[in-house]
Structure formats: structure tokens, C-alpha cells
Design an enzyme around this catalytic site. Sequence first.
Site, PDB file in Angstrom:
ATOM      1  N   CYS A 118     -50.300 -60.540  20.024  1.00  0.00           N
ATOM      2  CA  CYS A 118     -49.643 -59.146  19.975  1.00  0.00           C
ATOM      3  C   CYS A 118     -49.383 -58.538  18.887  1.00  0.00           C
ATOM      4  O   CYS A 118     -48.659 -57.517  18.786  1.00  0.00           O
ATOM      5  CB  CYS A 118     -47.929 -59.732  20.544  1.00  0.00           C
ATOM      6  SG  CYS A 118     -46.950 -60.426  19.157  1.00  0.00           S
TER       7      CYS A 118
ATOM      8  N   CYS B 250     -43.821 -62.856  19.574  1.00  0.00           N
ATOM      9  CA  CYS B 250     -44.074 -63.431  20.686  1.00  0.00           C
ATOM     10  C   CYS B 250     -43.780 -64.889  21.039  1.00  0.00           C
ATOM     11  O   CYS B 250     -43.822 -65.431  22.206  1.00  0.00           O
ATOM     12  CB  CYS B 250     -45.460 -62.861  21.503  1.00  0.00           C
ATOM     13  SG  CYS B 250     -46.861 -63.938  20.805  1.00  0.00           S
TER      14      CYS B 250
ATOM     15  N   GLY C 235     -33.924 -89.759  -1.399  1.00  0.00           N
ATOM     16  CA  GLY C 235     -34.677 -88.949  -2.151  1.00  0.00           C
ATOM     17  C   GLY C 235     -34.121 -87.325  -1.751  1.00  0.00           C
ATOM     18  O   GLY C 235     -34.972 -86.485  -1.792  1.00  0.00           O
TER      19      GLY C 235
ATOM     20  N   SER D 241     -31.111 -84.608  -2.793  1.00  0.00           N
ATOM     21  CA  SER D 241     -29.728 -84.215  -3.751  1.00  0.00           C
ATOM     22  C   SER D 241     -28.775 -83.734  -2.636  1.00  0.00           C
ATOM     23  O   SER D 241     -27.607 -83.510  -3.283  1.00  0.00           O
ATOM     24  CB  SER D 241     -29.993 -83.059  -4.636  1.00  0.00           C
ATOM     25  OG  SER D 241     -30.561 -82.161  -3.969  1.00  0.00           O
TER      26      SER D 241
ATOM     27  N   ASN E 170     -37.837 -82.611   4.880  1.00  0.00           N
ATOM     28  CA  ASN E 170     -39.268 -82.566   4.289  1.00  0.00           C
ATOM     29  C   ASN E 170     -39.930 -81.629   5.290  1.00  0.00           C
ATOM     30  O   ASN E 170     -39.733 -81.784   6.525  1.00  0.00           O
ATOM     31  CB  ASN E 170     -39.777 -83.482   3.782  1.00  0.00           C
ATOM     32  CG  ASN E 170     -39.295 -84.136   2.619  1.00  0.00           C
ATOM     33  OD1 ASN E 170     -38.529 -83.442   1.691  1.00  0.00           O
ATOM     34  ND2 ASN E 170     -39.578 -85.258   2.418  1.00  0.00           N
ATOM     35  N   VAL E 171     -41.109 -80.701   5.093  1.00  0.00           N
ATOM     36  CA  VAL E 171     -41.572 -80.016   5.977  1.00  0.00           C
ATOM     37  C   VAL E 171     -43.389 -80.333   6.154  1.00  0.00           C
ATOM     38  O   VAL E 171     -44.166 -79.693   6.449  1.00  0.00           O
ATOM     39  CB  VAL E 171     -41.629 -78.657   5.821  1.00  0.00           C
ATOM     40  CG1 VAL E 171     -40.190 -78.081   6.130  1.00  0.00           C
ATOM     41  CG2 VAL E 171     -42.032 -78.230   4.322  1.00  0.00           C
ATOM     42  N   ASP E 172     -43.552 -81.585   5.343  1.00  0.00           N
ATOM     43  CA  ASP E 172     -45.049 -81.869   5.104  1.00  0.00           C
ATOM     44  C   ASP E 172     -45.444 -82.942   6.147  1.00  0.00           C
ATOM     45  O   ASP E 172     -46.660 -83.210   6.194  1.00  0.00           O
ATOM     46  CB  ASP E 172     -45.211 -82.741   3.837  1.00  0.00           C
ATOM     47  CG  ASP E 172     -44.048 -84.139   3.524  1.00  0.00           C
ATOM     48  OD1 ASP E 172     -43.727 -84.487   4.435  1.00  0.00           O
ATOM     49  OD2 ASP E 172     -43.507 -83.910   2.296  1.00  0.00           O
TER      50      ASP E 172
ATOM     51  N   HIS F  37     -35.917 -79.044   9.018  1.00  0.00           N
ATOM     52  CA  HIS F  37     -36.537 -77.729   8.500  1.00  0.00           C
ATOM     53  C   HIS F  37     -37.878 -77.261   9.024  1.00  0.00           C
ATOM     54  O   HIS F  37     -38.569 -76.510   8.499  1.00  0.00           O
ATOM     55  CB  HIS F  37     -36.524 -77.678   7.029  1.00  0.00           C
ATOM     56  CG  HIS F  37     -35.103 -77.824   6.461  1.00  0.00           C
ATOM     57  ND1 HIS F  37     -34.891 -78.303   5.115  1.00  0.00           N
ATOM     58  CD2 HIS F  37     -33.854 -77.408   7.002  1.00  0.00           C
ATOM     59  CE1 HIS F  37     -33.720 -78.430   4.852  1.00  0.00           C
ATOM     60  NE2 HIS F  37     -32.999 -77.790   5.816  1.00  0.00           N
TER      61      HIS F  37
END
Length: 280
Positions: A190, A139, A227, A229, A111-113, A128
Amino acid sequence: MSAAPKNASLHEDADRLREWLHPHRRVFVLTGAGCSTDSGIPDYRDGDGQWKRTPPVTYQAFTIDPQINARYWARSFIGWPRIAQARPNAAHLALASWEQQGRLTTLLTQNVDGLHQRAGSRQVIDLHGRLDDVVCLACGDRQPRAAMQEQLAALNPGWLDLDAATAPDGDADLDGHDFSTFRVPQCARCAGMLKPDVVFFGENVPRPRYLQAQEALQASDAVLVVGSSLMVYSGFRFVRSAHEAGMPIAIVNRGRTRADDLAGMKLQADAGAVLAAAMA
């Protein structure tokens, strides 16, 4: 594999998980989207592991096609506040409590939360990446996602009052909108392209992060999947490595997983309820 019947009671599931956990002192936990659904963050796949919706944008499309880039950021602009306001649920809190008891060595999350950290977990590897960080692809400069939200709002005031259904990973359903007018800020340092610091489809997990997770797995004596798959190879490969090393594997997940044949125990159960009951 010993599988619990789908109608098994919460008490029975919790007892089975507690019994499985008892002999292990260094458990490596891998979590997926099913750990965050009770926090209001939708998942991608159904009970058979199939896509519920169009697969997420690829890294190649995001970086090459300006229209897709604008579409991504427009949808993220609407969807991000739901991620920012999400709160840890019973699954996150149970795992944080278990870590504090010294039984959990590493929590590897797909998860990325950031909800595991908000719940108090510290031994977390974000396989992830994290949505709450934005990185320049040119940069490497970084900024908080909240700062990016302010820039998007300033550049696109006409989008402030839009509302849409919540989609996975900070996305929102904005079908039918013209994204050609949506303006995306560039890097202040940049003028490079900005991207959330998450691993997109078609992009590799950074090798140092992979090696950190592998080292943690090798220092553990069992694996618990919660949780997920495991249809994405980047997560599945750790369970496969554990199986090849002869480590005990248990899965708590509603629906089929890619590792069902590798697990010694599979519980078709709600992650939050069964973890809280087993670890009480």
C-alpha cells in the site's frame, strides 16, 4: 529487603537464589537488557538507572519527521546484522532449561532481540515486540526484518561498507553522516510507512499483550526480575502488581532498580553466571 553485599561470591549468590526459588512452583520471570549484554547487545542505562546515551527515538518523531525516520533506518541498517548474529548466553540458556523443568510459568521480556526463543524458551511474552519483524503502519502487512535489510541494501548501495559501534536494540552510532540521501522503502502492498514491530518510546504496549501478561502473573506464585532496572513503567507495573498482591519478589541485577524497595531479595550479580549456578 535482604540485599547481598556487592562482593558476595558467586557461590553465595547462587545458594541464596536457589533457596529463594525452592518453595515456588510457578515463577513469573521478567527480563531486561542486562540479560543480553553478554551476547554483545549493549544496554541503555548505567548502574544508577540513568541513560548512558541519548534516549531512543520516539514513535512520534519516527512517524512525523522524514529525516529522523531515515536516520533510524540508516543506523538500523548497520546495526541489524549484530542482532541477527547474536547468540543466547548463559542467562538465556538457564531460563530455557528452567522452563523445561516446569518451574517457570511465563517469561515476560522487555528485550526485542528474540534471544530467549533462540535459547529454547517457549512461554515467552515479548512485551515490547520483536526487531526481527517489520509491520506497515497503514495496512498492517508484515515482512521479516531480513527482507527489509535486502531492500535497504538495494536502495542504498553506498552504505554497504560502513561500519559503526554497536548500540542498543539493533542501533549503530553513525554520528556525522548525512541521512538526507538514505532511502527507506515503503510497503509493497500500500506504499505505507514501515516500522520494526517494537514498542517505541511514546507508544503503548498493545492491550491484548498487556492483558496476557497480567493473566500469566496472576497464575504465578512468585516474581523473579533478571537484568532490568525497571525504570520503564511498562515493565515496572507488573512488579508493582505482584507486590500489591503479596507475591514474593526477587531481583538479580547489577545496579539500582525501581523496585528495590519492593523485593524480598536483591542480588547484585551477573545474570548469566548466577542463574546458571543456581539452576544447575
